[in-house]
Design a protein around this motif. Structure first.
Motif: not given
Length: 93
Positions: A58-61, A64-65, A68-71
């Protein structure tokens, strides 16, 4: 009568399972296929080993996403503000 039906059904299931296993082995020569769940005497084989990584998956997925969404959101807001498409007002309070 019911016992005879169970015996016949069991034999048919075993034969069908054997045929399916043979067909799978013919079709998938490059892949390892495990069709056998019992020994010759009828005893169940041991459970295969599993690796449970629940929370780490759960943490590994998620991390990062979320990043990515915040960026993408930050860059999109900066683009809109730079091109005067959307400028937030301070009077909205």
């Amino acid at each position: 009568m019911a016992t005879l039906g169970r015996i016949v059904t069991g034999i048919l299931r075993k034969e069908t399972a054997r045929n399916v296993c043979k067909n799978q082995q013919l079709l998938a020569r490059t892949q390892q296929v495990r069709c056998k769940t019992t020994t010759e005497t009828g005893a169940l084989l041991a459970k295969p080993t599993t690796i449970n990584l629940g929370l780490s998956k759960i943490v590994l997925v998620t991390v990062p996403f979320l990043y990515l969404g915040a960026t993408i959101s930050k860059e999109g807001a900066a683009f809109l503000e730079e091109n005067d498409i959307f400028i937030p007002d301070d009077d909205d309070d």
